[in-house]
Enzyme design. Sequence first.
Site, PDB file in Angstrom:
ATOM      1  N   TYR A 148      -1.298   5.798  12.197  1.00 16.00           N
ATOM      2  CA  TYR A 148      -2.336   4.863  12.229  1.00 16.00           C
ATOM      3  C   TYR A 148      -2.025   3.671  11.528  1.00 16.00           C
ATOM      4  CZ  TYR A 148      -7.046   2.541  11.684  1.00 16.00           C
ATOM      5  OH  TYR A 148      -8.008   1.974  11.767  1.00 16.00           O
ATOM      6  N   LYS A 152      -1.680  -0.428  13.325  1.00 19.10           N
ATOM      7  CA  LYS A 152      -2.468  -1.458  12.838  1.00 19.10           C
ATOM      8  C   LYS A 152      -1.459  -2.555  11.991  1.00 19.10           C
ATOM      9  CE  LYS A 152      -6.574  -0.412  14.066  1.00 19.10           C
ATOM     10  NZ  LYS A 152      -7.342  -1.217  14.853  1.00 19.10           N
TER      11      LYS A 152
END
Length: 271
Positions: A148, A152
Amino acid sequence: MTRVWFITGASRGLGRAFAEAALDAGDQVIASARNVEPLADLAQRYPEDLVRLPLDVTDRAAVFEGVQRAVAAFGRLDIVVNNAGVMLLGMLEEATEEQIRAHFDVNLFGAVWVTQAVLPHLRAQGGGRILQVTTMGTGGGFPMVGLYAAGKSALDSVSEAAAMEAEQFGVKTTIVQMGGYDTGLFTTGTTTTTPDPHYQELRDKLVEMWGDDAGPAPATAAPVIMELVDLPDPPRRLIVGAASYDMVQQDLQDRVEKYRAWEHLSRKAPG
């Protein structure tokens, strides 16, 4: 002046909170999501100002078509919020190729497709705002959420470059590094890997450390976003969340100290 927002991932969490805040302020919103049914109540409250747009951001052709429809809805786009995101929760070794690719398709490529699709329109009209929703954790990885953070972080870097490329056209970009909010990301938006027993001890420690606190309601972050889009000269990056701000500052300080501890080795190379 009424502004037109285009928000991805608008059916829940932060996207929903931002859409509602914009509508409450008298603006118009194109709210996109794979499933727009959860926005039915907002559509009833704001029948003239809200357009629900079913959209899968992983489909590049659909994104470009969707942006055309969004522009046609109200004649322009003023604020674009790349908010759509999912979570891949698990250790790196546990994640399958399919899971990793699907994760990056949403969190990185989906935002890239939207940015590519809106830039010609923003350039033609002489400006606009792009908010790239990343996370306060883009400064480094962490167990179980490393992929994750990686997606990002990649969006963070791409957005920095795109911001410098587009500012000559009056397009102002802010990388919005969100703290932890109760968005449903760890429930409805999560894909979980199949646990490997070799990591069970670490997994247990992480679960205990995180606890049951899901964080504050997304609506508590919306006033910051509304103030941000009003700024004539917005920051390139903004951490949203008091506790998250402190954590990022501490992380940066720790990183500098570690670099300095090994400065003597770094300087042995001429590059």
